[in-house]
Design an enzyme around this catalytic site. Structure first.
Site, PDB file in Angstrom:
ATOM      1  N   GLU A 166       0.817  -1.219   0.000  1.00 19.80           N
ATOM      2  CA  GLU A 166       0.000   0.000   0.000  1.00 19.80           C
ATOM      3  C   GLU A 166       0.847   1.263   0.000  1.00 19.80           C
ATOM      4  O   GLU A 166       0.425   2.319   0.467  1.00 19.80           O
ATOM      5  CB  GLU A 166      -1.001  -0.044   1.172  1.00 19.80           C
ATOM      6  CG  GLU A 166      -1.991  -1.203   0.966  1.00 19.80           C
ATOM      7  CD  GLU A 166      -2.851  -1.550   2.173  1.00 19.80           C
ATOM      8  OE1 GLU A 166      -2.689  -0.909   3.216  1.00 19.80           O
ATOM      9  OE2 GLU A 166      -3.666  -2.479   2.054  1.00 19.80           O
ATOM     10  N   GLU A 250      -4.878  -8.353  -1.824  1.00 16.84           N
ATOM     11  CA  GLU A 250      -5.304  -8.403  -0.419  1.00 16.84           C
ATOM     12  C   GLU A 250      -6.752  -7.960  -0.338  1.00 16.84           C
ATOM     13  O   GLU A 250      -7.147  -6.960  -0.930  1.00 16.84           O
ATOM     14  CB  GLU A 250      -4.465  -7.508   0.503  1.00 16.84           C
ATOM     15  CG  GLU A 250      -4.873  -7.695   1.977  1.00 16.84           C
ATOM     16  CD  GLU A 250      -4.286  -6.667   2.939  1.00 16.84           C
ATOM     17  OE1 GLU A 250      -3.087  -6.367   2.851  1.00 16.84           O
ATOM     18  OE2 GLU A 250      -5.061  -6.179   3.792  1.00 16.84           O
TER      19      GLU A 250
END
Ligand code: 147
Length: 661
Positions: A166, A250
């Protein structure tokens, strides 16, 4: 009966046509990251092996097809910090932590399982050194290559490697990573980019053809939304036109019980809506203390290593409906994918040789039975197919992953609402029968003198939130001590804590007790150590509980840290109050000094810190002398913990928690 004779109104028809197109399936997996597996490794046998069977053993439980792990960075990555293999340019230890062990255990059960790896944070030396350090450096690439070397030493072949969880992308860094993999003999490791959100990576890839060429798989997070019902999971047309596999690299973050229904949607809809061919659930197993955030998020739960208790709940079986009936390398059959009019969805997959097919249908959102006539064609077997079902609307485990009977092409199926079904020509499925022992509190007294822990390892049950505490020879006394070993701010991920903290113990049953520890600060007197008690939550920068801080200068302070009315223990992901992680992590920490003073300590000497809790009475001691007694009712129960000034070495010995009558 599941198969009913065709009635007057023609039901919708689904044809599983072996000649229809469809992308290659890469597998359903789960993610061990953010210290999510910390307590699992401390489980007793045989429970530990049974849990691993439920996760990885074919024909037993989740039968996962991919295991994705964190490359530890000694920095908080959600529910704690995972240790790094390379803390300085000259350091290398391929045995730290539990991810190597976990990957070995997964491979031992299923040699075909694919492995994927990604860093959240990294040791400071690998970073960019800027005010907000990044991993976009050549040193970090060397560091990842070293990690792959460790994997090779463990006889583990890594299938997928990402950039920075991220953290979006630096295209040229990915180009150099791709090149380095080739130069070091890891050319078969597939590069995933960029494990971030909203398909933002497409733009830099379009602008930088070398970046695009270096990416093997486009992986995006939470493609069905975040902490929602996971109803729609789209991808842009530009992503689908790339000619590269697209992965939901994810998703999840939901509890192993209430998360099963959203998970069932999120296993098929990423393909139906967005042509994604792999989904990865965070977390693999909720094996962290309930003190930390996102309690119970996983395919299973196991956070009582002292009792051996675990939960194999419905999320496990939701996954099994795909994994036990397919293999990576199978193909989706696009003639048989879509939505049911009355609520629900379905996908079908076939083996490369077309000898087998499986169709997975879910009716999670249906309010009435759904009828569906199925046929097969295009060379797929037209004999009977077995049916398995799970009633995810039921809390009765006997209704999950049940063999229902047999149907034949041409039959009309009646699918009950709230279910997942698999129709299959494959065999070999099964349902593990191991049963958890009952849960139990961690009884007092608790003591650890660290003499029985291997050098360089974490003691039993002790869970680092940030930094790294590991057993080392004591300074200035014989035997083994617990040492905080990180001396430089790591490249952080969520920016939480940024100070070494570790915790241990029972959140709920540890109420009236005395915690004590011997502590020694390295250096010249400007650092500090803390003993913590009644630790009942952790969120962002706050370690909610009572802290006794003793500084090398002689200043001491007894203070209460809490979560600003935001009790992370109650903040389960299905609670709308938990939405907006980013906003919450910026809330200021509330600290209240309860007592403070000065006392001579002297650096590099040993001192005993003690905290005694009895009802609302909190008493602090140093070297047997009472420092303060105060009234505080903010924290009724909780763990003990240790903290150290960033980024100091300090040592601890003889940690003891004894009951107070
Ligand atoms: C993810 C992390 O990658 C995981 O390690 C774990 O922390 C998980 C917990 O939910 O969260 O990070 C996210 C951060 C923000 C969002 C989604 C995932 N978001 O705001 O959509």
């Amino acid at each position: 009966a599941l198969a009913t004779p065709a009635r007057a109104a023609a039901p919708p028809q689904v044809t599983i046509d072996g000649t229809s197109g469809g992308r290659v399936f890469d597998g359903v997996g789960a993610l061990s990251a953010g210290a999510s597996s910390r307590l699992l490794v401390d489980y007793p046998e045989p429970q530990r092996s049974r849990i691993l069977d439920y996760l990885f053993k074919p024909g037993y439980g989740a039968a996962l097809q991919i295991l994705k792990v964190e490359i530890g960075g000694d920095t908080n990555s959600t529910d704690g910090a995972e240790p790094s293999h390379m803390r300085t340019p000259s350091d290398l230890n391929c045995d730290r932590g539990y991810e190597w062990w976990l990957m070995e255990q997964a491979k031992a059960r299923d040699p075909g399982i694919r492995l994927s790896a990604l860093q959240w944070g990294a040791p400071g030396w690998t970073g960019s050194g800027a005010a907000r350090p990044t991993v976009w450096t050549d040193r970090n690439i060397d560091y990842l290559i070293s990690w792959l070397g460790c994997a090779a030493r463990h006889h583990l072949r890594i299938d997928y490697l990402g950039g920075w969880n991220e953290g979006y992308s630096d295209g040229d860094w990915f180009v150099r990573l791709h090149q380095a993999l080739r130069e070091h003999g890891y050319g078969d490791v597939k590069v995933v980019a960029d494990d971030s959100f909203n398909w933002d990576v497409l733009q830099p890839m379009a602008a930088n053809p070398a970046f695009a060429a270096a990416v093997d798989v486009v992986g995006q997070h939470y493609v069905c939304g975040y902490l929602t019902d996971y109803l729609q999971c789209p991808s842009p047309a530009a992503a689908q036109a790339l000619g590269k596999p697209l992965h939901a690299s994810e998703q999840g973050s939901l509890p192993y019980d209430s998360g099963a229904a959203p998970l069932a949607r999120a296993l098929s809809r990423p393909y139906i809506d967005g042509a994604m061919t792999s989904t990865i659930n965070w977390a693999l197993i909720a094996s962290w203390y309930d003190t930390m955030p996102f309690q119970a998020s996983g395919l299973m739960g196991a956070n009582e290593p002292w009792s051996g208790a675990y939960v194999a709940g419905p999320s496990l079986w939701a996954v099994a409906h795909t994994t036990q009936f397919t293999e990576p390398g199978w193909r989706y059959v696009d003639s048989a994918k879509g939505y049911l009019d009355g609520g629900g969805s379905y996908v079908a997959l076939r083996s490369p040789d077309s000898r087998d097919y499986s169709m997975i249908a879910e009716t999670i959102d249906a309010t009435a039975p759904q009828r569906l006539r199925f046929t097969v064609g295009g060379g797929l077997p037209d004999g009977p197919a077995a049916v398995w079902s799970s009633d995810l609307s039921s809390g009765d485990s006997r209704r999950w992953f049940v063999r229902e009977g047999t149907v034949r092409p041409g039959d009309t199926l009646t699918l009950a609402p709230g279910h997942v079904y698999t129709l299959t020509t494959t065999r070999g499925q099964g349902r593990g029968r191991a049963v958890s022992p009952p849960p139990a509190p961690l009884r007092l007294p608790y003591r650890d003198g660290f003499g029985s822990t291997a050098l360089g390892s974490a003691p039993r049950y002790v869970s680092d939130l940030d930094g790294a505490f590991e057993v080392a020879p004591c300074d200035g006394r014989p035997g083994r001590c617990l040492r905080q070993v990180i001396d430089e701010q790591p490249v952080w991920w969520n920016g939480w804590l940024r100070r070494p903290v570790t915790v241990v113990g029972d959140l709920r049953s540890w109420r009236d007790y005395e915690a004590g520890v011997d502590a020694r600060l390295d250096g010249d007197g400007d650092g500090w150590v803390e003993l913590l008690g009644r630790v009942d939550g952790q969120w962002a920068d706050a370690v909610s509980g009572i802290h006794l801080r003793v500084s090398g200068s002689g200043d001491w302070q007894l203070y209460d840290e809490n979560l600003q009315g935001q009790d992370s223990r109650l903040c389960v992901p299905s609670d709308p109050a938990c939405a907006g992680v980013e906003a919450q992590s910026r809330r200021p920490v509330q600290r209240r000094t309860l007592a403070a003073g000065r006392t001579p300590v002297g650096a590099a000497t040993w001192h005993r810190l003690r905290l005694r809790f009895s009802g609302d009475q909190v008493t602090a001691y140093l070297d047997g002398r009472r420092l303060a007694q105060v009234v505080s009712s903010t924290h009724a129960s909780g763990q003990t913990g240790l903290a150290v000034a960033p980024w100091r070495h300090a040592e601890f010995d003889d940690l003891a928690v004894t009951p107070v009558a």
